[in-house]
Design an enzyme around this catalytic site. Structure first.
Site, short mmCIF file in Angstrom:
data_model
loop_
_atom_site.label_atom_id
_atom_site.label_comp_id
_atom_site.label_asym_id
_atom_site.label_seq_id
_atom_site.Cartn_x
_atom_site.Cartn_y
_atom_site.Cartn_z
N TYR A 173 0.83 -1.21 0.00
CA TYR A 173 0.00 0.00 0.00
C TYR A 173 0.87 1.26 0.00
CZ TYR A 173 -3.88 3.07 1.41
OH TYR A 173 -4.83 4.06 1.47
N LYS A 177 0.97 4.07 -2.99
CA LYS A 177 0.62 5.46 -2.71
C LYS A 177 1.81 6.40 -2.92
CE LYS A 177 -3.71 4.93 -1.63
NZ LYS A 177 -4.77 5.53 -2.48
#
Length: 264
Positions: A173, A177
């Protein structure tokens, strides 16, 4: 809901005939719940015709549309997995056929598949990268074809503070991002000459389905403001970048909505 007026460049003519006349159009991916739902409602209240993209729950998406329409706004939903190239093409084809224009794209769709690096499955890594990063690439590429031709448009990418600070158990993640930061700035540089701005919003810990099971006591200690954020606060930041005339000279930037968690 806010009653902000869309920026003048977004309500001008161009980009093909619009089904709703001069009504600007905003597409929000992953808009059936949480932050995406708040963004959809806020932009609808700001005068946009909102396209509520969702990947699984048509019932939740229909509820967002119904809520917006009950408040006097205009919205409709379309199912598409933004990590799938063919479905993204179908999504944008539907938007243009129905609306004739696209003024704002908010890349919000995202998933988590948390786990420590040593135990993380390759499939969990890949699924997060595919949706959270490649999905933004696919949607932005499709939107840019419309916006660059029209010489107007605003793109807002929803990243995260973990892109700036990292987070144990979220290598996939955090990497996805963080990748959005580079994508945002590169696209901002490419699109600026055609009047299209590209910015990012980096939420901190926001009260949502994604944060419901986290250790809130530990989290609050790391937030100077001493509380978790509200989806409406992220939506307000997105609305500023997407619709406020004052944001017309802002591009390639990251706006943190994190209660002071990350200060640089």
């Amino acid at each position: 809901m806010s009653s902000a007026t869309p920026a003048p460049d977004l309500v001008s003519s161009g980009g093909g005939p619009a089904a709703a006349g001069d009504t600007p159009v905003a597409l929000i991916t992953g808009a059936s719940r949480g932050i995406g739902r708040a963004i959809a409602s806020d932009l609808a209240a700001a005068g946009f015709s909102v396209v509520v993209n969702y990947a699984s729950s048509s019932e939740a998406a229909d509820d967002v549309v119904a809520t917006i329409e009950a408040a006097g706004g205009r919205a409709w939903s379309h199912r598409a997995d933004v990590g799938d190239e063919a479905q993204v093409e179908g999504l944008f084809k539907a938007v243009l056929e129905r609306e004739g224009r696209l003024d704002v794209l908010v890349n919000n769709a995202g998933i988590t598949r948390d786990g420590l690096m040593l135990r993380m499955k390759t499939s969990d890594w890949q699924s997060v990268i595919d949706l959270n990063l490649t999905g933004v690439f696919l949607c932005t590429r499709a939107a840019s074809k419309v916006m660059l031709k029209a010489r107007r448009g605003r793109i807002v990418n929803i990243t995260s503070v973990v892109a700036l600070m990292g987070n144990a158990g979220q290598a996939n993640y955090s990497a996805a991002k963080a990748g959005l930061l580079g994508l945002t700035r590169s696209n901002a540089a490419e699109f600026a000459s055609r009047g299209v701005t590209v910015n990012a919003v980096a939420p901190g810990f926001i009260a949502s389905d994604m944060t419901e099971k986290l250790d809130k006591e530990a989290i609050l200690k790391a937030i100077p403001l001493g509380r978790m954020g509200d989806p409406a606060e992220v939506a307000g930041a997105v609305r500023f970048l997407a619709a406020d005339p004052a944001a017309a000279y802002i591009t390639g930037q990251v706006l943190q909505v994190d209660g002071g968690m990350v200060m640089r």
